[in-house]
Write a protein that holds these residues in place. Structure first.
Motif, PDB file in Angstrom:
ATOM      1  N   MET A 112       0.963  -1.192  -0.053  1.00  0.00           N
ATOM      2  CA  MET A 112       0.006   0.030   0.106  1.00  0.00           C
ATOM      3  C   MET A 112       1.054   1.480  -0.010  1.00  0.00           C
ATOM      4  SD  MET A 112      -2.856   1.304   2.858  1.00  0.00           S
ATOM      5  CE  MET A 112      -1.927   0.282   4.198  1.00  0.00           C
ATOM      6  N   THR A 113       0.772   2.065  -0.916  1.00  0.00           N
ATOM      7  CA  THR A 113       1.293   3.315  -1.044  1.00  0.00           C
ATOM      8  C   THR A 113       0.597   4.593  -0.550  1.00  0.00           C
ATOM      9  OG1 THR A 113       2.653   2.476  -3.211  1.00  0.00           O
ATOM     10  CG2 THR A 113       2.635   4.933  -2.796  1.00  0.00           C
ATOM     11  N   MET A 114       1.388   5.148   0.368  1.00  0.00           N
ATOM     12  CA  MET A 114       0.863   6.452   0.808  1.00  0.00           C
ATOM     13  C   MET A 114       1.203   7.523   0.117  1.00  0.00           C
ATOM     14  SD  MET A 114      -1.338   4.918   2.923  1.00  0.00           S
ATOM     15  CE  MET A 114      -1.977   6.408   4.161  1.00  0.00           C
ATOM     16  N   ILE A 115       0.348   8.644  -0.011  1.00  0.00           N
ATOM     17  CA  ILE A 115       0.376   9.930  -0.509  1.00  0.00           C
ATOM     18  C   ILE A 115       0.216  10.987   0.343  1.00  0.00           C
ATOM     19  CG2 ILE A 115       0.606   9.024  -2.806  1.00  0.00           C
ATOM     20  CD1 ILE A 115      -2.196  10.503  -3.235  1.00  0.00           C
ATOM     21  N   THR A 116       0.650  12.293   0.079  1.00  0.00           N
ATOM     22  CA  THR A 116       0.252  13.407   0.892  1.00  0.00           C
ATOM     23  C   THR A 116      -0.616  14.310   0.145  1.00  0.00           C
ATOM     24  OG1 THR A 116       2.361  13.235   2.042  1.00  0.00           O
ATOM     25  CG2 THR A 116       0.974  15.435   2.210  1.00  0.00           C
ATOM     26  N   VAL A 117      -2.071  14.566   0.599  1.00  0.00           N
ATOM     27  CA  VAL A 117      -2.762  15.785  -0.014  1.00  0.00           C
ATOM     28  C   VAL A 117      -2.856  16.843   0.922  1.00  0.00           C
ATOM     29  CG1 VAL A 117      -4.086  13.863  -1.213  1.00  0.00           C
ATOM     30  CG2 VAL A 117      -4.844  14.431   0.915  1.00  0.00           C
ATOM     31  N   TRP A 118      -3.045  18.010   0.518  1.00  0.00           N
ATOM     32  CA  TRP A 118      -3.331  18.996   1.311  1.00  0.00           C
ATOM     33  C   TRP A 118      -4.818  19.366   1.506  1.00  0.00           C
ATOM     34  CZ3 TRP A 118       0.713  21.072   4.255  1.00  0.00           C
ATOM     35  CH2 TRP A 118       1.897  20.683   3.687  1.00  0.00           C
ATOM     36  N   LEU A 119      -5.263  19.583   2.462  1.00  0.00           N
ATOM     37  CA  LEU A 119      -6.588  20.102   2.960  1.00  0.00           C
ATOM     38  C   LEU A 119      -6.590  21.378   3.554  1.00  0.00           C
ATOM     39  CD1 LEU A 119      -9.707  19.625   2.583  1.00  0.00           C
ATOM     40  CD2 LEU A 119      -9.562  18.241   4.726  1.00  0.00           C
ATOM     41  N   ASN A 120      -6.993  22.468   2.965  1.00  0.00           N
ATOM     42  CA  ASN A 120      -6.960  23.846   3.765  1.00  0.00           C
ATOM     43  C   ASN A 120      -5.557  23.721   4.391  1.00  0.00           C
ATOM     44  OD1 ASN A 120      -9.471  24.081   2.840  1.00  0.00           O
ATOM     45  ND2 ASN A 120     -10.447  23.392   4.573  1.00  0.00           N
ATOM     46  N   ASN A 121      -4.519  23.734   3.491  1.00  0.00           N
ATOM     47  CA  ASN A 121      -3.080  23.956   3.926  1.00  0.00           C
ATOM     48  C   ASN A 121      -2.649  22.826   5.195  1.00  0.00           C
ATOM     49  OD1 ASN A 121      -2.826  26.187   2.338  1.00  0.00           O
ATOM     50  ND2 ASN A 121      -3.751  27.397   3.607  1.00  0.00           N
ATOM     51  N   GLN A 122      -3.311  22.033   5.298  1.00  0.00           N
ATOM     52  CA  GLN A 122      -3.029  20.705   6.350  1.00  0.00           C
ATOM     53  C   GLN A 122      -2.512  19.433   5.541  1.00  0.00           C
ATOM     54  OE1 GLN A 122      -6.185  19.740   9.245  1.00  0.00           O
ATOM     55  NE2 GLN A 122      -4.522  18.971  10.674  1.00  0.00           N
ATOM     56  N   ALA A 123      -1.505  18.945   5.912  1.00  0.00           N
ATOM     57  CA  ALA A 123      -1.082  17.731   5.192  1.00  0.00           C
ATOM     58  C   ALA A 123      -1.669  16.550   5.731  1.00  0.00           C
ATOM     59  CB  ALA A 123       0.468  17.519   5.244  1.00  0.00           C
ATOM     60  N   ILE A 124      -2.340  15.686   5.044  1.00  0.00           N
ATOM     61  CA  ILE A 124      -3.018  14.373   5.142  1.00  0.00           C
ATOM     62  C   ILE A 124      -2.333  13.401   4.346  1.00  0.00           C
ATOM     63  CG2 ILE A 124      -5.238  13.380   5.307  1.00  0.00           C
ATOM     64  CD1 ILE A 124      -6.355  16.050   5.299  1.00  0.00           C
ATOM     65  N   GLU A 125      -2.135  11.978   5.182  1.00  0.00           N
ATOM     66  CA  GLU A 125      -1.917  11.042   4.198  1.00  0.00           C
ATOM     67  C   GLU A 125      -3.007  10.045   4.034  1.00  0.00           C
ATOM     68  OE1 GLU A 125       1.669  10.135   3.638  1.00  0.00           O
ATOM     69  OE2 GLU A 125       2.061  11.925   4.305  1.00  0.00           O
ATOM     70  N   CYS A 126      -3.045   9.717   2.848  1.00  0.00           N
ATOM     71  CA  CYS A 126      -3.902   8.968   2.375  1.00  0.00           C
ATOM     72  C   CYS A 126      -3.458   7.641   1.422  1.00  0.00           C
ATOM     73  CB  CYS A 126      -5.194   9.497   1.773  1.00  0.00           C
ATOM     74  SG  CYS A 126      -4.628  10.541   0.134  1.00  0.00           S
ATOM     75  N   GLN A 127      -4.168   6.571   0.996  1.00  0.00           N
ATOM     76  CA  GLN A 127      -3.765   5.822   0.070  1.00  0.00           C
ATOM     77  C   GLN A 127      -3.673   6.205  -1.183  1.00  0.00           C
ATOM     78  OE1 GLN A 127      -5.899   2.216   0.502  1.00  0.00           O
ATOM     79  NE2 GLN A 127      -5.899   2.233   2.741  1.00  0.00           N
ATOM     80  N   SER A 128      -2.596   6.027  -2.165  1.00  0.00           N
ATOM     81  CA  SER A 128      -2.587   6.338  -3.453  1.00  0.00           C
ATOM     82  C   SER A 128      -3.838   5.541  -4.310  1.00  0.00           C
ATOM     83  CB  SER A 128      -1.337   6.007  -4.234  1.00  0.00           C
ATOM     84  OG  SER A 128      -1.215   4.488  -4.201  1.00  0.00           O
ATOM     85  N   GLN A 129      -4.154   5.972  -5.244  1.00  0.00           N
ATOM     86  CA  GLN A 129      -5.334   5.283  -6.143  1.00  0.00           C
ATOM     87  C   GLN A 129      -6.703   5.349  -5.281  1.00  0.00           C
ATOM     88  OE1 GLN A 129      -4.797   4.732  -9.198  1.00  0.00           O
ATOM     89  NE2 GLN A 129      -2.803   5.455  -8.866  1.00  0.00           N
ATOM     90  N   GLN A 130      -6.780   6.196  -4.201  1.00  0.00           N
ATOM     91  CA  GLN A 130      -8.046   6.426  -3.566  1.00  0.00           C
ATOM     92  C   GLN A 130      -8.680   7.407  -4.205  1.00  0.00           C
ATOM     93  OE1 GLN A 130      -7.097   7.391   0.609  1.00  0.00           O
ATOM     94  NE2 GLN A 130      -9.211   7.317   1.175  1.00  0.00           N
TER      95      GLN A 130
END
Length: 67
Positions: free
Chosen positions: A1-19
């Protein structure tokens, strides 16, 4: 499982890639009534949430309309 970082209102959040965006919204229990989400400054319509796959570092903005 590969994790990526997304930004929600300037806050970093880790989630699964291909989600998909729907899964992320559910995972984070974000409010959906009156909400809009933009990825890379492009509004994603609610009908596209389930087919929009998170596969890169992106920026999500959640806007709640008010009156």
């Amino acid at each position: 499982m590969t994790m990526i970082t997304v930004w929600l209102n300037n806050q970093a959040i880790e989630c699964q890639s291909q989600q998909c965006l729907t899964e992320l919204v559910e995972q984070l229990t974000l409010p959906t009534v009156g909400a809009a989400i933009a990825i890379n400054q492009a509004i994603i319509t609610r009908s596209e949430w389930s087919t929009t796959v998170l596969n890169d570092q992106i920026t999500l903005f959640q806007v709640i309309a008010g009156g």
